[in-house]
Design an enzyme around this catalytic site. Sequence first.
Site, PDB file in Angstrom:
ATOM      1  N   GLU A  79       0.850  -1.192   0.000  1.00 26.45           N
ATOM      2  CA  GLU A  79       0.000   0.000   0.000  1.00 26.45           C
ATOM      3  C   GLU A  79       0.886   1.244   0.000  1.00 26.45           C
ATOM      4  OE1 GLU A  79      -2.651  -0.306   3.295  1.00 26.45           O
ATOM      5  OE2 GLU A  79      -3.705  -2.034   2.438  1.00 26.45           O
ATOM      6  N   PRO A  80       0.287   2.389  -0.326  1.00 32.16           N
ATOM      7  CA  PRO A  80       1.102   3.614  -0.381  1.00 32.16           C
ATOM      8  C   PRO A  80       1.903   3.840   0.903  1.00 32.16           C
ATOM      9  CG  PRO A  80      -1.043   4.022  -1.339  1.00 32.16           C
ATOM     10  CD  PRO A  80      -1.090   2.626  -0.799  1.00 32.16           C
ATOM     11  N   THR A 129       2.203  -5.143  -9.982  1.00 28.18           N
ATOM     12  CA  THR A 129       2.578  -5.637 -11.316  1.00 28.18           C
ATOM     13  C   THR A 129       1.380  -6.335 -11.949  1.00 28.18           C
ATOM     14  OG1 THR A 129       4.893  -5.828 -10.724  1.00 28.18           O
ATOM     15  CG2 THR A 129       4.148  -7.194 -12.551  1.00 28.18           C
ATOM     16  N   GLU A 188       7.962 -16.902  -4.249  1.00 29.52           N
ATOM     17  CA  GLU A 188       8.095 -15.599  -4.906  1.00 29.52           C
ATOM     18  C   GLU A 188       9.536 -15.112  -4.831  1.00 29.52           C
ATOM     19  OE1 GLU A 188       3.792 -14.317  -3.111  1.00 29.52           O
ATOM     20  OE2 GLU A 188       5.354 -12.800  -3.111  1.00 29.52           O
ATOM     21  N   GLN A 191      30.643  -1.330 -17.237  1.00 30.11           N
ATOM     22  CA  GLN A 191      31.971  -0.728 -17.107  1.00 30.11           C
ATOM     23  C   GLN A 191      32.942  -1.300 -18.151  1.00 30.11           C
ATOM     24  OE1 GLN A 191      32.026   1.752 -15.047  1.00 30.11           O
ATOM     25  NE2 GLN A 191      34.124   2.336 -15.551  1.00 30.11           N
ATOM     26  N   GLY A 239      31.267   3.255 -23.027  1.00 26.43           N
ATOM     27  CA  GLY A 239      30.216   3.997 -23.715  1.00 26.43           C
ATOM     28  C   GLY A 239      29.244   3.089 -24.445  1.00 26.43           C
ATOM     29  N   GLY A 291      10.075  -7.975  -1.530  1.00 20.20           N
ATOM     30  CA  GLY A 291      10.861  -7.916  -0.301  1.00 20.20           C
ATOM     31  C   GLY A 291      12.124  -7.114  -0.544  1.00 20.20           C
ATOM     32  N   THR A 292      12.266  -6.010   0.192  1.00 16.00           N
ATOM     33  CA  THR A 292      13.497  -5.218   0.081  1.00 16.00           C
ATOM     34  C   THR A 292      14.650  -5.998   0.706  1.00 16.00           C
ATOM     35  OG1 THR A 292      12.976  -4.200   2.197  1.00 16.00           O
ATOM     36  CG2 THR A 292      12.260  -3.020   0.229  1.00 16.00           C
TER      37      THR A 292
END
Lengths: 379, 262
Positions: A129-130, A160, A239, A333, A337, A361-362
Amino acid sequence: MSDLFNPSEEHLALRKMVADFTAKEVEPQAEHHDRTGTLNRELFGRLGELGLLGITIPVEHGGGGMDAAAAVIVHHELSKSDPGFCLAYLAHSMLFVNNFFHVSNDEQRERYLAKVVSGEWVGGMGMTEPGHGTDVLGMTTTAVRSEKGWVLNGTKTYITNGPDAQVFLVYAKTHGRISTFLVDRTCPGFTTSKPIKKMGMRASTMSELIFEDCQVPAANMVGEEGGGLVHMMRNLEIERLTLAAMSVGIADRCLDIMVRYGRDRVAFKQPINRFGQIQRYIAEGYAMTEAARCLVYNVARSVGPEHHNRLGSDAAKLFAAPVGKTVADYAMQVLGGAGYCDEYKVERFYRDAKLLEIGGGTLESHQKNITKDLTRKLD
Amino acid sequence: MKILVTVKRVTDYERKVKIKPDGSGFETEGMNFVPNPFDEIAVEEALRLTKEHGGDVVVVSIGPNDATQQIRQALAMGAQRGILVQAGELDSDAVARVLQKLVEKENPDLVLMGKQATDDDANQAGQLLAGYLGWPQATFASKTEGLESAEEKAQKPGVKVADGWASVAREADGGIETIKVQLPAVITTDLRLNHPRFASLPGIMKAKKKPIEEIPVASLGVDITPKVRVLKYEEPPARLAGVKVADVDELVNKLKNEAKVI
């Protein structure tokens, strides 16, 4: 023949099939859907034809009848070409289908299972939730009993498949406890926001789910009232494991890109892979990818409907998510470029990889869980 | 109708093959093996034909025990059963003789084979088999409709079978010619006949239970004495670096006197 990564001949055949499908059908479309921020709905339907959308559902219920290792294989292989598309697959097959099957009753399976296993319908899941992500128990979406069923109020965010799905598993509080509901897109009072723009994983779409006196039939409560927390926790393992597998796929692909580039690119009159600075990126990238691969597949052996390994699945994602991001960074790296521009695709994988340190999950939530579980073991 | 399809286990064409230092063969360590891509097209065509006309698809491989993996893949695509003839490396003639024996045993209405295997590219076994059997042959089967056609999207067979005859569009030097052969016949498949399907997950699970008969090659009583002897394998010569010429005169001079092409 069997090994850690292909526990049976069927797992090996599945890997070959998904790898073949990924190279021929997924790879060519990935860039377009990243650029446009859209789900390739037709390709998603192909996953249904291949029997992958219900991969963990028993054969007698129309599924693939396979295990967590098989789910890991599919996510690993798809993410070598298109992590964004794979995330839509994960939100459908793991967050919705796998979760739904294990908690639903026969009547609910009758109504929904064939539609989501075939790919006729896309599914999603609403938890965050927010104001409440890692602090999931603080959720404020409520469900109140009415004459005909339940009335939901609240907002879910970062969901998602939000813009594309026809049905969602939604967690909401009933009398202060979390319960699980099936919410159809057509339920009165239900809407989704416009798609949320994001840095990576753009081949899957995301939105808010908005409940304004949303009418949900009584038959759409899943399991017991107040049973939602158990549903949620049980499904989080597969998950996290499949999200970790996606990171291994990203790392594998980025490694492949930098090894080739290191051989082909000449600077100071020699291939750049002769330089120690480049060798460090390639060698360390390989070593950490191998470590992540072994951890993820090892944990997959102990995750399933009958057995649980929360410590393992948290550890797998905590370790593997930064590996995908780091190897993508190393590849960029090495390519310099050329890596920063889109031709070599590294910049897309780099953007996609970061999500895995946050979604499902962070890193911080895994650290919290692991410390809690290890400490509890002392008692 | 009953269709016999061959599936050869070959090295992955997307990976570089390494020749052993003594030139006696290829390094197999760490090699990935796949079904011969032309044979996958033959399997697909057989499945489409039996879907339209009914019948069974029997998959045959001649090779090491590991070739069961390639047979299983064809079974996962939808074929009914498999036969593995356990044998070492055989030349095209021996392969044709072994297949002749199996055809006499199985009595298929049609043999479908890839036009060649991507490992040695011999392009002989199908023609030799038809010769030994005294059957008509149609090689390099293709599709007049093309691979982007509605027929292909609807997974229709490119080989048209009716009244005991097969009509085959084949790729010849000047374009596509269509010939009719009376069944039973041998048909070999070219690249543009169809897009082979992916084995689905349910197909993979079902393939586990489908029978594969294992036959040691010695038990068939076939003469497999090699007619082709491989002396040595070697890499093609590395391409030499190009040279820059100062003007047209020098170019003409080099083409005439060094390259001797004009």
